[in-house]
Structure formats: structure tokens, C-alpha cells
Design an enzyme around this catalytic site. Sequence first.
Site, PDB file in Angstrom:
ATOM      1  N   CYS B 102      -4.795   5.322  -3.500  1.00 20.54           N
ATOM      2  CA  CYS B 102      -4.364   6.495  -2.726  1.00 20.54           C
ATOM      3  C   CYS B 102      -2.892   6.786  -2.985  1.00 20.54           C
ATOM      4  O   CYS B 102      -2.523   7.157  -4.080  1.00 20.54           O
ATOM      5  CB  CYS B 102      -4.675   6.292  -1.241  1.00 20.54           C
ATOM      6  N   HIS B 231     -10.555   4.358  -0.938  1.00 23.09           N
ATOM      7  CA  HIS B 231      -9.973   3.111  -0.434  1.00 23.09           C
ATOM      8  C   HIS B 231     -10.974   1.961  -0.450  1.00 23.09           C
ATOM      9  O   HIS B 231     -11.675   1.750   0.540  1.00 23.09           O
ATOM     10  CB  HIS B 231      -9.503   3.312   1.012  1.00 23.09           C
ATOM     11  N   GLU B 233     -10.233  -1.105  -0.098  1.00 22.33           N
ATOM     12  CA  GLU B 233      -9.784  -2.109   0.874  1.00 22.33           C
ATOM     13  C   GLU B 233     -10.161  -1.715   2.300  1.00 22.33           C
ATOM     14  O   GLU B 233      -9.960  -2.479   3.226  1.00 22.33           O
ATOM     15  CB  GLU B 233      -8.269  -2.334   0.744  1.00 22.33           C
TER      16      GLU B 233
END
Lengths: 1002, 273
Positions: B102, B231, B233
Site C-alpha cells: 500500500c 494488504h 498482513e
Amino acid sequence: MLIMGPPFTGRFMTHRIEIGLRRGVHDARGAKVVAQARKFFRLPVRACVTRDVYKVDVALSAGALRALRKVFTDPVISRSADHRLPAPAGAWLIEVGFKPGVTDNLGRTAQEVVADVLDRPLTPSEGVYTSVQYFLRGALTRDQAQRLGRDLLANELIQTIRVFTPEEWAAAPVDAEPPVMRDPAAIHVRTYELGGTDEELLRLSRAGILSLSLDELHALRDYFLRPDVRAARAALGLPAAPTDVEVECVAQTWSEHCKHKIFAARIRYVDEHGREQLIDSLFKTFIRGATEKIAPEVDWLVSVFTDNAGVIRFDDRYNVSYKCETHNSPSALDPYGGAITGIVGVNRDPMGTGMGCELLCNTWGYCLASPFFDGALPAGLMHPRRIRDGVHQGVIDGGNQSGIPWTRGFERFDERYLGKPLVYCGTVGRIPRVLQGRPSERKEIEPGDAIVMCGGRIGKDGIHGATFSSEELRAESPAQAVQIGDPITQRKMYEFLIEARDQGLYRALTDNGAGGLSSSLGEMSSLSGGAEVDLARAPLKYAGLQPWEILLSEAQERMSLAVPPDHVAALRRRDVEATVLGTFTNSGAFVLQHDGRAVGRLDLDFLHDGCPKMSLEARWTPPRVAAPRPLRAGPRHRALLGLLGALNVCSKEFKSRQYDGEVKGLSVVKPFVGMYSDVPSDATVMRVAYDSHAGLILAEGLNPFFSDLDTYAMMASVIDEAVRRVISAGGQLGRIAGLDNFCWPDPVLSEKTPDGPYKLAQLVRANQALYDVCTAYGVPPISGKDSMKNDSVRGGRRISIPPTVLFSTLAILDDVRRAVTMPFKQPGDAIYVLGVTRNELGASEFHRWLAAAQGTPSAYGGRVPGLDAPRALNLYRALGAATRAGLLHSSHTPTLGGLAVAFALAALGGDLGAEINLAAVPAADEPGDDALLFAESNSRFVVTCAPDQTAALEALFRGLPCARVGTVTAARTLRIAGGGRRLVDAELDILRQAFRKTLNGI
Amino acid sequence: MLICGNQMNPKILIITGYGLNCEAESQRAWTLAGAAPDLVHLNDLLAQPERLHAYAGLMFIGGFSYGDHMGSGLAFAARLRHHLRADLARFIADGKLILGVCNGFQIMVKLGLLPGLDGDYFAQRVALMPNAGGVFQNFWVTLRFEPRSPCVFTRGLDPMPLPIRHGEGRLFTLEPALLDRLEALGGVPCRYADPATGAATQAFPHNPNGSLRAIAGLCDPTGRIFGLMPHPEAYLFPENHPQWDFQYLRGNAPAQGLGLHLFRNAVTFLQTS
């Protein structure tokens, strides 16, 4: 007394850089302007080209300027020029910049880039200032261009707007003039003469935006006449008359915003039968009273009503804290700035709670007038669509840029929020229970500890915010009461503080919010017993602030710390400014200096306890509100579609998706659930740490419409809603804490508020209900706030909000994987309704829809939902047992629109149909089909379970109102039958479209 | 390559500060994947740039560095270019891994680390522009991975749902030939896909930002430097998935969040190379 300000510093040439997009690159910002100008202003704008302007007020060589421009310009999509880019042919230019002193976050980042490129810090007199150019093509008159500037592109309170024709722009000299205050005012401390008549005193109060009442002005005058006070002040060299520093400090400490005088007042309440009740403080009697009554039954209350946020124990390792605030008045003046300040401001509450919490998640909620409002707008008020856009964008930017996910959000619409929007912002924090071997909630300050202010610098922003928000909104409300939050500066301060906390570098901290230093240091000094501050040491954004302005400024992103002297040096790091302003003492006084000279002294006991209590009258007369004419019997397909699309029910997904809800990766039940993630969840669930399955449930209740019938019923209903949402999601009684946020119209009798006693009686009744329901449910309030002057007088028209309470709940869930969500899950599952439906359509969405359709929009009376708390408790316990046992496939609690909307949303969530027989719904008082479908009776659920679990479910609810009303079907159609008739037969696609379309893209 | 830390638990440096904000979940992801991540504030790294070389991998995390003012990633990239260029060049030359997510991806693109064509890692070649819809968006998309890419992070991965949370994710260039070249080199390891067909798409919402050729992430020609807008994560727990409640009931919830696979791939690469 005259003290000289710092000398005027020399100037150098300012450079102007314009940056635009290269040919062929889509200008999204310009396209949005075109769409809005055409749609909302019906102006023939054909195209819009936008550009960024940087005025670089820094000493630069030609080579450095070239290097700088290169760094500023994206080589793939942008082009730039010194001075000017060629203007698009035949276009009006509207250039929007900031007024001097207004926070320019883009400019501040540019300054940091300049410092990096030059490899040196900028001097205090250097800076970068930004503006935006809009080149508009289309047949516009100057008036129209100016109107777009004023009503779409800029807010004249904080921004400058310049409009040029192509010829004017070509002829205009290149403007590189930075918006700075060049001539700082000399430092001057004034004194106040309080010896005049009562009229003179009141005029003084109003002219200075002190918002002090006559009683308070008398108390102030009498204090300064006390011989001991005169002697102590004379010894410091202060004049006999109070200084502006002292008067302003008292006025803000005693403001309604900080002191909650109405909630602390003595009230004589008379009900409709003439029975009288004397109440000594609504807060102490009903709110804190409820918590005190519940406290012995729960073992997880850690710190309630004393700190910036309420604190409860989460598990063996962590406590959690929660605070919710409103930021209404600033958001009315500058929706973006007011709202971003609201969210980053409430972030500082948990951050300043105990030894400082880590921030877990944000909540928001707005009460606004319809964005489709097309009536006559009183002069000086912004269109509600603009307020809504600005408020959302402010909280979006504030939350996203801070890296804090949102978890709950709502919007309510009513025309009475036209004068003042309500902007609720909340934050949940987490803190280890023990830090450096001490309970983390404990704050102590020793005399001799340094007073340290850290974070941003002080400017004139937000001066008089506390006193101003304690008044109705007037045409002359001060522009400087508007601040603009800067989430990045705050984020840096936050990381700095958590590091300092974990190293044990400070003993106490609190945030600088309303009232600025006067509030934070006034509060903290009571921990040691006094404080001495030199205001001249405070870092300023620009020269020329008077000492009282430094003390009161509400410039954002600042915290005050109490630091043991030997730790001060260790605090300077991470590019975060930390400045020693003085020393905590035990002298009993708050002593203020400017550059070593005394400018004020106040005894702490007077400052904190010297404000006279108000005595107020409250008289309750039940209002008479006409009901709409009943609807003829027949299908209710159209009514259901109407309700699903009604502003208060319809999907708020378009705006909500612009908030980051997943940073940190802890979310479990998100704000939107379902196969298409497009229906709102009853409550949200999140983890608190990566290595544990324990979590938090958050929910809320709010219903200003019930207030029109009875605020007791309103308050009981919103607490029930906030609690039953938690229960629906898998929560358990005994593990739920509450927060109350009261927003009221002025309830104090005066010439302009002749109905004060009625509004105050409404407040009393809401508080009575809060006590009754919280104690019955065992839900202790742990924190709250009130905002009591939500009236606006503009263009000769007074608009008051309906009494509005947001009740937020925070509950602990041992295992988030046990959470239950609201969508129907699989065909064949049995659908049950739990709880009793009554003939309670008063102020319901259905009655309001019907009343509007009948041309009498305020005739939505009828019986308002009641609450049978003991029975509700039995039901909630049984539902808690059902979720613990893992019996439920789904659970959803009906709110606006009643069972009909609840069935529809659960079906949309699962993308599954349902067959429902209304005749089976548990009911009392013989409600007709319309009440069965649409009544907003409290304490009800729609749950499903697998067909082979029905016996187990029914066994759990034996003796309670629980009935199987239907079955989930694979056919994507919702069918509801009642009294032998088919009332609803609707395909899901049609329901979904009705639910989505109203605010989609708006 | 140089061994950094215990080869079984390779050391990863996660830069923090200035508005970056995904440090906690990124640290968690690397830890779960078997690496040893350290959070290091940018100032601390710039004070001792040689610290970088003690690590086998570097991550630029998501967030809002400098509030995204002046264009996302611009100010942070300017800072890195000015103070860390030589060390980054050495880090890359040493054959180590870099991941950007990002805002981290935006920083890498602004800096020129991606696409890293012709061995030039410090010249910006493409842009990540404001989303075609004009606003920041947070929702889940489906990512498909290109098996022909040399990217070590995406090796062997099946299509995967992940959240996007950005306002400027539209990969853009005025030179289509550049994209042809990138694709030929395998520099496009992942794209936005229609979950029904698995095919790359330009249609909203499956392609959330109008990215050219549905590009969701880029890698350099070595495959060791990789950045993406979604994302990974943020999908470490099965319950992060927006339909976990349905998956639980149907018995098709994964044991762990699928985002973890990208980090596991990186750790496996470091352990075995």
C-alpha cells in the site's frame, strides 16, 4: 502593563511553484468539481482543470529551487513551472488559499520536504503555503463563479477565494505573497473592571465571549475583592483588577463545556400530576448514581468518570478505555475542520487516560438534516449536503491518517439538525494493567515535577472554543473557534508518548483539548496542589499571541506531561517538540507568568469549586402529537420498500467504505456483513491482541424521534437497543459497560427559551430512565459527555435539535469465534422471533413514512415503545446461553422499521429468501398486521438455527416469548403472510436495490 | 547471498514513523511466517544507515506517510532518496528482499525501486494515481497471481481474497509500451480478478481503482523486490475474512489467514537460497 513581543524578522523573496497534470492524465479532482457544479448548482460547467500552488517562503538559490521543483513534481503524470503554468484557454480561474494562521497540512509536509532537500531545518520565519487553482470552462457569470468558490470549493471562514477571468488572470501580477501575519501585535495584558452594574457585567461577558452568568460574574468579582487574594496577587506585582489571563482562565474553566453546570444544577422537577422532586445534580443522582449502585456487582470497573476516558479491565494483561465526544459547533462553521478535530481530539482522550492508552478503534455518528434538503436555508447556514460531505471527509482523513480503524458508524437525519449538526466521535484504547510495577490507571504528580507540553505549536486556533460551544450558534460566532486537526503530527506525538510511557519518563499526562493549557494544567495542578507556568516559553506557530491566548488556545495535537526533572532531557526525540513551561507546586495556586513577569494568579479551590451552582425549574407536560391515519388493509410491499429506502434506514455504505476499518488486522465482525458485505451488523467484534481470542463488542443506540413523545421512553429504548445489539452478537449480561452522550437544546428558561422548563423536564426524564434501565440491566455508565446548547439563531429563525442521546456499549467477549452475525445462513434453517411485539408504532419509521406521505410530516404520534426490563433480562440470559452453546446460525435485533425490515436485512445478508407467518409472532395488546410488521418494540430478536436444533433452542426459551415464525429458503424471495393474507412478496434484488439506492454515490 | 541473522529465522527490518501505521500486523505476519522482524523508526535508521545491512529483508509498510500530502509516498520517498540511496542500492545488489504494501508500495514506486527496470532502482517510471472513483476505498478484492512472474513472494499461490484500503492505487503510465515490457519481464505478479471467473478485470468493484491492465502489484526483474496495493498482513486470522461466519458454517474456513502465504514464501526463499 506592556511587554514587548519578539522583533520583526527580515523577509526574502517568496517563490511560487505551480503543478498540474500532464496532457492525457485524468484530473479526478476536476471531474468531481464538474459533477458537483452541474448536479447540485445546476451550473453549465463543462470542464475543470486543477492545479496545486506552493508559495515557498524560504531563502533558496536558483539551483536549490530547481532541485525542489523536481522533487515536488511527479515525473510520470505531472508538470510544473516556476511562477506560472500556461492557463487553459477561456477558463474562469478560482484560486483558493488559506487565511493567515489557518492550519495548512499540505504546506507543512512541503516544508519538511524542503528541509530534507536543503539539508537544514527551516527557520521560524520560513514556510511553505499552498493553494489550489480551479480553471472552469463553461458559460458562467462572475456571480456564478463566485458562488461556486463560496459554496462548493472553499469556506470563507478559513480560506481566501480569488476569482479571475482569463484576461484578468493574464494581466494579474504573479502572486507569491504568503498568507502570514507580518506584524505581530505587541504583548499587552489588559485588566477587567468588574465594579460596574449588572448590565455592564453581562455586556462584558457577552462581548468577550466569556459566557459567564450574572451569579458567576458576581462570584468572580467577590473573589478578587477578598483581602487574602488581594495580598497574594499584590505580592506578585499584579494589579488590583483581574487580568485578562485570570478572567479568561476562569471563564473557560467554568464554561458549560468544561463544568457541566446544567448536569450539576439543583433542579425542581414537577411532573404532569403536580408531584415535585428535588434533584441535586442530575449527573451525581442518576448517572454516577447508577454506576455506584452497580459497582458492587461487577469486578471490572477500574476508573470511571474521573479520567479522560472510562477504564475497565479487559483480561489479566490489559485494561481498555472508551470515550465518546461531540464536536457540534465547530462542525457547523467548518464541517471538515470541525470533524477532523473531533476525531483526532477524542483520540487524545484515551491517549491521555491513565499513563496513556494505545488506540484500538474509532466510532462515529452524525445527526444531520437531509442532504436532499430543498427548503429555504436560513442565511449563514451551510447546505446539509455540504456539512455532511465535510464532516465525513474530516473523520475519514482523521481516522485513516492516524491508522485507527473505524468499527461503528451511523447517520440520522431530521430537519431540526439543520442549525447544528451533531458530530459524535469515539475512541477505544488499550493499556497494560501494570506499567513500571504500578497500576497503569494511577496518575500522580510531585511538587517540583516539570510541566512539559509536547506535540504541535500554539496558534490562535480554537480560542474560545470551550465558551463558544456553550452558546447558541450566532451569525457573529468566532471564526477563530475553528481548528483543523493534523493527524500526522498527532501520530508522531502518539508514537513518542507510548515510547516515553514504556520507559517511565513521565508521571502523569493529559490532553490539551477544550480550554487548552488552562484546562489541562488547571486539572493536573490539583494533583500536586499548584502550578507555576511561564507562557512565554510555549512554542508558537507565529509571533503576536497575547498571554491569555497562549493559555486558552485550542491548537491541536498537544499533550501536557508531568515529568520528574531528571527525565526531561530524555524526552527530546522523534522530531516531537517537548518544552518545559514551568513547575508543578503545592502552593494551592495556579500562577501564570509571561517572560518572568506575573500575569495571573488563581487559587485552585476557587478555580475548581468556586462556580456557583445553578437552580433550575423543570415541568413535565406530556406532549400531544397527532398520529397518522391508519393505512388501508392490503399488501405492504410498497411500505417495506419505502422504509428500506428511507434516509434513516437505507444503506450508508458509500460513505462508510471511505473509512479504513481494517488497519491493525484485528477486526472480526465488521460494520458490514453478509454474502455481499452490504448489510449493517448489529454490533462489531474485534480482537484486542494478536495472541488471544478474547475481544470486544461495540454497539450503540440512538433515537431522537422517540424524544418527541417521551424522553423517558427514548432513553430506555436507546439503552435497550445498545444492550440488545451486544447480546445479539454473542455478548453476555454482566460484561457490558455503557457511555452516555447527551445532546440537548438549551433547557434553561430565558427570554429566548420560554420552553426551558419543558426541555429541562425532558432531560430529567431521560436521566431517570438512564438510572432505571442501567441499574436493572447491570450496565454501568463509565464515561459520558453532554452538549447542552444545540440551538441556532440565523436569519431570524431559531432551530433547536430534538433531545438526542447516544448510548454506546462496550462488552467483553471471551472468544470472538463465538460471535453471531445477523444474516440468514442456509436454506432450511428455522426462523424464530424472540420477545413481544406490541401495538407500539409511535414515532416509528413506519409512522414517519406514513405521516410524510399524508402531507403532515410531524404527525407521527402513537404509543411509544415501552420497556419491561425484568422480562427482557430473562430473554437476554437465555439468548446468552444459546450463543454460548453455539446453537444459533444468525441473530438480528430489529430496530428502525421493526420486524419487516429486520427480516429483509437478514435475508439480504444471506442472499436467501424466507417464508414468514406473522400470526405466529409473540405479541401483546392485539397489534394489527402493521404493528406486527413495523412496530419498534424493544427487546426482540430474529434468530435462526439448524432444523435439527429447534428442540434444543425451544428448550432454552421455555416460558419466554419465543416462537418459530418461518423458514429460510433457497428462493431469493421474502414472503410474509399475516391473517391469511400475503403482505409481502418481494424478490431480493428489488429489496436490495431499494436499500442501496438512496445514498449510493452521495 | 549474505546470511543475516539465523538462516532459519531471517531478520526483517520494518521501517516505522511519519504516519506509516501497519507496523503491528506486519510484524505479526513476519513472525508467524518464521522470520525475526524488527521495528525501526526511520530516524534511527537514518542516524545509522549501516544497520540496514544486518537484515535479510526490508519492508515498507502501509499507512499515510506525511498524510499522503503532495501525492502518496512522495515526501517519504524524497527523504529516502536523499539520505538512504547508497545503502538501498547496496542492499539490492546484495540480493536481499524488499516488500512494500500500500503506502509502502507507493513509496517504492515514487523512489523507483519498482519496477526497477534496466538496473535503475532510483528513477520513477510509473505512477499510482488517485482511484478512478475519486475516493479512498476499503473493501475486499480477489487477487490472481501470474505463474510466469519471477516474484518470490507470489510463487505457487492460488487466487486469494485480500482487503484494499487506499485512495491512490491506480497504476498508470502514458506509455503502453512500458507495460508490455513489464509484462514480458514478469514484472506484474498480481492482478485484480473477477472472483466468479478468475480473470483479470477492469470493472469496478473487482478492480477497485481502474488500474491499467488490472495491475495490483509489481516486482523487479529479479523477483526479489515486490510491492502491492492490497494488504496481505491484514488477513492473518481466518476471522478477518468478511464472510468468515459463512465459511465456519460450511467448513471451508482456512486454518490461518491466507495473507500469510506471501510472507511464508519470502521466508522459505531466504531459508533456502
